[in-house]
Design a protein around this motif. Structure first.
Motif, PDB file in Angstrom:
ATOM      1  N   MET A   1       0.654  -1.213  -0.119  1.00  0.00           N
ATOM      2  CA  MET A   1       0.065   0.035  -0.003  1.00  0.00           C
ATOM      3  C   MET A   1       0.991   1.443  -0.027  1.00  0.00           C
ATOM      4  N   ALA A   2       1.920   1.111   0.711  1.00  0.00           N
ATOM      5  CA  ALA A   2       2.795   2.530   0.657  1.00  0.00           C
ATOM      6  C   ALA A   2       3.404   2.836  -0.591  1.00  0.00           C
ATOM      7  N   GLY A   3       4.022   1.677  -1.193  1.00  0.00           N
ATOM      8  CA  GLY A   3       4.484   1.760  -2.826  1.00  0.00           C
ATOM      9  C   GLY A   3       3.374   2.349  -3.470  1.00  0.00           C
TER      10      GLY A   3
ATOM     11  N   LEU B   1       8.762  -1.570  -8.988  1.00  0.00           N
ATOM     12  CA  LEU B   1       9.053  -2.899  -8.933  1.00  0.00           C
ATOM     13  C   LEU B   1       8.504  -3.632  -7.821  1.00  0.00           C
ATOM     14  N   GLU B   2       8.315  -4.954  -8.195  1.00  0.00           N
ATOM     15  CA  GLU B   2       7.683  -5.613  -7.100  1.00  0.00           C
ATOM     16  C   GLU B   2       8.028  -6.985  -7.050  1.00  0.00           C
ATOM     17  N   ALA B   3       8.609  -7.819  -5.950  1.00  0.00           N
ATOM     18  CA  ALA B   3       9.124  -8.963  -6.042  1.00  0.00           C
ATOM     19  C   ALA B   3       8.068  -9.857  -6.328  1.00  0.00           C
ATOM     20  N   ARG B   4       6.946  -9.815  -5.769  1.00  0.00           N
ATOM     21  CA  ARG B   4       5.908 -10.696  -6.064  1.00  0.00           C
ATOM     22  C   ARG B   4       5.405 -10.865  -7.578  1.00  0.00           C
TER      23      ARG B   4
ATOM     24  N   HIS C   1      -1.582  -8.463  -2.036  1.00  0.00           N
ATOM     25  CA  HIS C   1      -2.439  -7.927  -0.833  1.00  0.00           C
ATOM     26  C   HIS C   1      -1.834  -8.394   0.536  1.00  0.00           C
ATOM     27  N   ASN C   2      -0.932  -7.585   0.751  1.00  0.00           N
ATOM     28  CA  ASN C   2      -0.011  -8.085   1.770  1.00  0.00           C
ATOM     29  C   ASN C   2      -0.857  -7.847   3.465  1.00  0.00           C
ATOM     30  N   HIS C   3      -1.656  -6.847   3.351  1.00  0.00           N
ATOM     31  CA  HIS C   3      -2.270  -6.423   4.612  1.00  0.00           C
ATOM     32  C   HIS C   3      -3.598  -7.338   4.738  1.00  0.00           C
ATOM     33  N   SER C   4      -3.774  -8.105   5.763  1.00  0.00           N
ATOM     34  CA  SER C   4      -5.032  -8.913   6.330  1.00  0.00           C
ATOM     35  C   SER C   4      -5.216  -8.509   7.646  1.00  0.00           C
ATOM     36  N   ALA C   5      -4.841  -7.722   8.327  1.00  0.00           N
ATOM     37  CA  ALA C   5      -5.360  -7.522   9.574  1.00  0.00           C
ATOM     38  C   ALA C   5      -6.482  -6.280   9.152  1.00  0.00           C
ATOM     39  N   VAL C   6      -6.743  -5.736  10.219  1.00  0.00           N
ATOM     40  CA  VAL C   6      -7.677  -4.840  10.369  1.00  0.00           C
ATOM     41  C   VAL C   6      -7.430  -3.635   9.500  1.00  0.00           C
ATOM     42  N   LEU C   7      -8.094  -2.855   8.915  1.00  0.00           N
ATOM     43  CA  LEU C   7      -7.603  -1.618   8.055  1.00  0.00           C
ATOM     44  C   LEU C   7      -8.622  -0.632   8.199  1.00  0.00           C
ATOM     45  N   ARG C   8      -8.183   0.504   9.088  1.00  0.00           N
ATOM     46  CA  ARG C   8      -9.068   1.498   9.375  1.00  0.00           C
ATOM     47  C   ARG C   8      -8.048   2.957   9.064  1.00  0.00           C
ATOM     48  N   PHE C   9      -8.641   3.981   9.101  1.00  0.00           N
ATOM     49  CA  PHE C   9      -7.913   5.219   8.865  1.00  0.00           C
ATOM     50  C   PHE C   9      -8.488   6.340   9.657  1.00  0.00           C
TER      51      PHE C   9
ATOM     52  N   LYS D   1      12.893  -8.387  -8.075  1.00  0.00           N
ATOM     53  CA  LYS D   1      13.291  -7.995  -6.910  1.00  0.00           C
ATOM     54  C   LYS D   1      14.441  -7.111  -7.224  1.00  0.00           C
ATOM     55  N   PHE D   2      14.237  -5.757  -6.695  1.00  0.00           N
ATOM     56  CA  PHE D   2      15.110  -4.700  -6.790  1.00  0.00           C
ATOM     57  C   PHE D   2      16.575  -5.166  -6.132  1.00  0.00           C
ATOM     58  N   SER D   3      17.701  -5.041  -6.735  1.00  0.00           N
ATOM     59  CA  SER D   3      18.812  -5.288  -5.865  1.00  0.00           C
ATOM     60  C   SER D   3      19.575  -4.533  -5.146  1.00  0.00           C
TER      61      SER D   3
ATOM     62  N   THR E   1      10.201   0.661  -0.221  1.00  0.00           N
ATOM     63  CA  THR E   1       9.240   0.200   0.959  1.00  0.00           C
ATOM     64  C   THR E   1       9.670  -1.051   1.578  1.00  0.00           C
ATOM     65  N   ILE E   2      10.771  -1.657   1.263  1.00  0.00           N
ATOM     66  CA  ILE E   2      11.043  -2.652   1.913  1.00  0.00           C
ATOM     67  C   ILE E   2      11.519  -2.780   3.271  1.00  0.00           C
ATOM     68  N   PRO E   3      11.413  -3.833   4.272  1.00  0.00           N
ATOM     69  CA  PRO E   3      11.601  -3.379   5.559  1.00  0.00           C
ATOM     70  C   PRO E   3      13.035  -3.153   5.884  1.00  0.00           C
TER      71      PRO E   3
ATOM     72  N   GLY F   1       6.894   4.157   4.567  1.00  0.00           N
ATOM     73  CA  GLY F   1       6.010   3.039   5.054  1.00  0.00           C
ATOM     74  C   GLY F   1       6.357   2.526   6.400  1.00  0.00           C
ATOM     75  N   ARG F   2       5.572   1.697   7.122  1.00  0.00           N
ATOM     76  CA  ARG F   2       5.802   1.432   8.580  1.00  0.00           C
ATOM     77  C   ARG F   2       7.064   0.504   8.679  1.00  0.00           C
ATOM     78  N   PHE F   3       7.029  -0.548   7.762  1.00  0.00           N
ATOM     79  CA  PHE F   3       8.423  -1.392   7.919  1.00  0.00           C
ATOM     80  C   PHE F   3       9.695  -0.961   7.415  1.00  0.00           C
TER      81      PHE F   3
ATOM     82  N   LEU G   1       0.379   4.903  10.144  1.00  0.00           N
ATOM     83  CA  LEU G   1      -0.793   4.396   9.516  1.00  0.00           C
ATOM     84  C   LEU G   1      -0.443   5.094   8.155  1.00  0.00           C
ATOM     85  N   LEU G   2      -0.990   4.554   7.113  1.00  0.00           N
ATOM     86  CA  LEU G   2      -1.207   5.229   5.919  1.00  0.00           C
ATOM     87  C   LEU G   2      -1.435   6.567   5.739  1.00  0.00           C
ATOM     88  N   ASP G   3      -2.171   7.103   6.580  1.00  0.00           N
ATOM     89  CA  ASP G   3      -2.606   8.679   6.717  1.00  0.00           C
ATOM     90  C   ASP G   3      -1.082   9.488   6.919  1.00  0.00           C
TER      91      ASP G   3
HETATM   92  C1  LIG Z   1      -1.533  -5.879  12.645  1.00  0.00           C
HETATM   93  C2  LIG Z   1      -1.408  -4.455  11.713  1.00  0.00           C
HETATM   94  C3  LIG Z   1      -2.513  -3.667  11.607  1.00  0.00           C
HETATM   95  C4  LIG Z   1      -2.565  -2.336  10.871  1.00  0.00           C
HETATM   96  N1  LIG Z   1      -3.551  -1.588  10.764  1.00  0.00           N
HETATM   97  C5  LIG Z   1      -3.408  -0.687   9.965  1.00  0.00           C
HETATM   98  C6  LIG Z   1      -4.594   0.278   9.923  1.00  0.00           C
HETATM   99  O1  LIG Z   1      -5.544   0.149  10.639  1.00  0.00           O
HETATM  100  N2  LIG Z   1      -4.544   1.513   9.146  1.00  0.00           N
HETATM  101  C7  LIG Z   1      -3.156   1.810   8.299  1.00  0.00           C
HETATM  102  O2  LIG Z   1      -3.239   2.700   7.740  1.00  0.00           O
HETATM  103  N3  LIG Z   1      -2.264   0.936   8.461  1.00  0.00           N
HETATM  104  C8  LIG Z   1      -2.269  -0.188   9.414  1.00  0.00           C
HETATM  105  N4  LIG Z   1      -1.290  -1.072   9.197  1.00  0.00           N
HETATM  106  C9  LIG Z   1      -0.130  -0.828   8.666  1.00  0.00           C
HETATM  107  C10 LIG Z   1      -0.348  -1.252   7.202  1.00  0.00           C
HETATM  108  O3  LIG Z   1      -0.398  -2.719   7.014  1.00  0.00           O
HETATM  109  C11 LIG Z   1       1.028  -0.677   6.363  1.00  0.00           C
HETATM  110  O4  LIG Z   1       1.309   0.669   6.427  1.00  0.00           O
HETATM  111  C12 LIG Z   1       0.657  -1.002   4.899  1.00  0.00           C
HETATM  112  O5  LIG Z   1       0.397  -2.192   4.537  1.00  0.00           O
HETATM  113  C13 LIG Z   1       1.687  -0.726   3.901  1.00  0.00           C
HETATM  114  O6  LIG Z   1       2.574  -1.773   3.926  1.00  0.00           O
HETATM  115  P1  LIG Z   1       4.168  -1.443   3.033  1.00  0.00           P
HETATM  116  O7  LIG Z   1       3.541  -1.048   1.656  1.00  0.00           O
HETATM  117  O8  LIG Z   1       4.915  -0.188   3.624  1.00  0.00           O
HETATM  118  O9  LIG Z   1       4.844  -2.779   3.160  1.00  0.00           O
HETATM  119  P2  LIG Z   1       4.482  -4.104   2.537  1.00  0.00           P
HETATM  120  O10 LIG Z   1       3.056  -4.464   2.419  1.00  0.00           O
HETATM  121  O11 LIG Z   1       5.140  -5.113   3.237  1.00  0.00           O
HETATM  122  O12 LIG Z   1       4.976  -3.923   1.087  1.00  0.00           O
HETATM  123  C14 LIG Z   1       6.531  -3.888   0.530  1.00  0.00           C
HETATM  124  C15 LIG Z   1       6.586  -4.655  -0.718  1.00  0.00           C
HETATM  125  O13 LIG Z   1       7.853  -4.816  -1.100  1.00  0.00           O
HETATM  126  C16 LIG Z   1       8.002  -6.032  -1.712  1.00  0.00           C
HETATM  127  N5  LIG Z   1       9.494  -6.229  -1.949  1.00  0.00           N
HETATM  128  C17 LIG Z   1      10.409  -6.375  -0.730  1.00  0.00           C
HETATM  129  N6  LIG Z   1      11.724  -6.493  -1.226  1.00  0.00           N
HETATM  130  C18 LIG Z   1      11.651  -6.270  -2.552  1.00  0.00           C
HETATM  131  C19 LIG Z   1      12.708  -5.985  -3.597  1.00  0.00           C
HETATM  132  N7  LIG Z   1      14.025  -6.361  -3.018  1.00  0.00           N
HETATM  133  N8  LIG Z   1      12.283  -5.809  -4.891  1.00  0.00           N
HETATM  134  C20 LIG Z   1      11.047  -5.414  -5.016  1.00  0.00           C
HETATM  135  N9  LIG Z   1       9.835  -5.638  -4.333  1.00  0.00           N
HETATM  136  C21 LIG Z   1      10.297  -5.933  -2.901  1.00  0.00           C
HETATM  137  C22 LIG Z   1       7.446  -7.020  -0.891  1.00  0.00           C
HETATM  138  O14 LIG Z   1       7.066  -7.867  -1.916  1.00  0.00           O
HETATM  139  C23 LIG Z   1       6.035  -6.299  -0.438  1.00  0.00           C
HETATM  140  O15 LIG Z   1       4.995  -6.376  -1.410  1.00  0.00           O
HETATM  141  C24 LIG Z   1      -1.311  -2.351  10.164  1.00  0.00           C
HETATM  142  C25 LIG Z   1      -0.355  -3.374  10.187  1.00  0.00           C
HETATM  143  C26 LIG Z   1      -0.506  -4.293  10.932  1.00  0.00           C
HETATM  144  C27 LIG Z   1       0.770  -5.355  10.704  1.00  0.00           C
END
Ligand SMILES: Cc1cc2nc3c(=O)[nH]c(=O)nc-3n(C[C@H](O)[C@H](O)[C@H](O)COP(=O)(O)OP(=O)(O)OC[C@H]3O[C@@H](n4cnc5c(N)ncnc54)[C@H](O)[C@@H]3O)c2cc1C
Length: 313
Positions: free
Chosen positions: A11-13, A28-31, A36-44, A126-128, A142-144, A275-277, A285-287
């Motif tokens: 979602m952040a990307g 670029l996305e590794a998958r 659809h990485n987020h399966s927990a509750v999603l509220r803003f 996969k971006f290197s 947005t990778i952890p 992004g969070r990670f 939050l995404l906000d």
């Molecule tokens: C329990 C829980 C509850 C939450 N509740 C909320 C909420 O209510 N509201 C809210 O706004 N947020 C919430 N969040 C946060 C929300 O899940 C994240 O902010 C959101 O999913 C964004 O994630 P992201 O895009 O930063 O990371 P990810 O979803 O992890 O995306 C990163 C992507 O990078 C890809 N990737 C990794 N390495 C590479 C590489 N080398 N090359 C290319 N691609 C790569 C991965 O495949 C992945 O798809 C919650 C999170 C959790 C865990």
């Protein structure tokens, strides 16, 4: 390549790709497909994400409560152990059953958000972060954070603590409610049970692999028990599924190291964490990411703007 490259189509990307429009020609996305990485509750907290990307969010009244299990201290410590793997009083089990305003994205939010992106998607790539890429285009990553530190060769690595999660999801017939129940008791595998519209989510943080297997095997009885706790009858619960979340709970690291790394990566490598990670902010939050994308955009067009001390030379 000119323009900004976004790494990760979570979602952040997608938010970055959507906000940066033609300045971001590539995500670029590794998958292999749109994740659809987020399966927990999603509220803003606000409507800012929806307003920014032009996807209307629904304003709802949400209620949070704690299932009282023992006394307030035992509830706090037990909830902390269940979710963080340690007894601390950082965890919040202070939900007081008050109603608060929240914003909800439409069910097909990810697909719609992806459609607002003007750049191209490269799935299964996969971006290197190799030398070939370094500096040629600015990169929003947005990778952890632990993976980015590794990829960029940052040496001052803190100990990253996190817990994997398993989210059990189900549909509830004839339901349109917004609520969460925090469950500190050990007898129940879920830590938080929520309903968003007609979606039931039970967030579980298994302490061991064995427990994780058990949760997956028992997802239907767990969903039924979760439903019962919220007043939902078993016959109204359908379509039970479960999904793992690798970084379900991330614990804070030393803020000085965190910030030093983010500044170094953007200044020296032109890699901007989002992004969070990626920024290792457990409550982001995404906000909040909307403003972060704006800051990154400013930083890319005027590198001295965020850290004025650098301009003095
Ligand atoms: C329990 C829980 C509850 C939450 N509740 C909320 C909420 O209510 N509201 C809210 O706004 N947020 C919430 N969040 C946060 C929300 O899940 C994240 O902010 C959101 O999913 C964004 O994630 P992201 O895009 O930063 O990371 P990810 O979803 O992890 O995306 C990163 C992507 O990078 C890809 N990737 C990794 N390495 C590479 C590489 N080398 N090359 C290319 N691609 C790569 C991965 O495949 C992945 O798809 C919650 C999170 C959790 C865990």
């Amino acid at each position: 390549m000119s323009g900004i490259v976004v790494v990760g189509a979570g979602m952040a990307g997608l938010l970055a790709g959507s906000m940066l429009r033609k300045d971001c020609p590539l995500i670029l996305e590794a998958r292999e497909r749109l994740p659809h990485n987020h399966s927990a509750v999603l509220r803003f907290r606000s409507s800012i994400v929806g307003d920014t990307v032009g996807i209307p969010f629904r304003k709802v009244q949400a209620i949070k409560a704690v299932e009282r299990w023992s006394n307030p201290i035992a509830d706090t410590l037990s909830y902390s152990m269940k979710t963080n793997g340690a007894y601390t009083i950082r965890s919040s089990v202070t939900a007081d059953a008050k109603v608060s305003e929240r914003y909800i994205a439409p069910e097909d939010f990810i697909a719609r958000l992806a459609r607002t992106v003007q750049g191209e998607f490269a799935f299964g790539k996969k971006f290197s972060f190799s030398d070939r890429w370094r500096g040629s285009s600015p990169v929003i990553s947005t990778i952890p954070m632990p993976h980015l530190m590794e990829a960029l060769g940052w040496e001052e690595k803190p100990e990253f603590k996190y817990k994997k999660g398993i989210n059990i999801t189900a549909k509830i017939t004839d339901c349109d409610a917004y609520c969460s129940l925090y469950c500190p008791g050990y007898h129940f595998q879920g830590s938080r049970i929520s309903i968003t519209g007609d979606n039931l989510v039970v967030e579980c943080y298994p302490a061991t692999e064995k427990e994780a297997i058990l949760i997956k095997e028992q997802m239907e009885p767990i969903a039924s028990e979760a439903g019962r706790k919220l007043g939902v009858r078993e016959m109204h619960i359908t379509d039970v599924k479960c999904q793992e979340q690798p970084y379900a709970k991330i614990l804070p690291i030393d803020n000085r190291i965190r910030q030093r790394f983010i500044i170094w990566a953007s200044d020296e490598k032109r890699v901007y964490a989002l992004g969070r990670f990626a920024t290792w902010r457990p409550t982001l939050l995404l906000d909040d990411a909307v403003n972060d994308v704006r800051q990154i955009q400013k930083l890319i067009s005027d590198p001295g703007s965020a850290y004025p001390h650098k301009k003095k030379g």
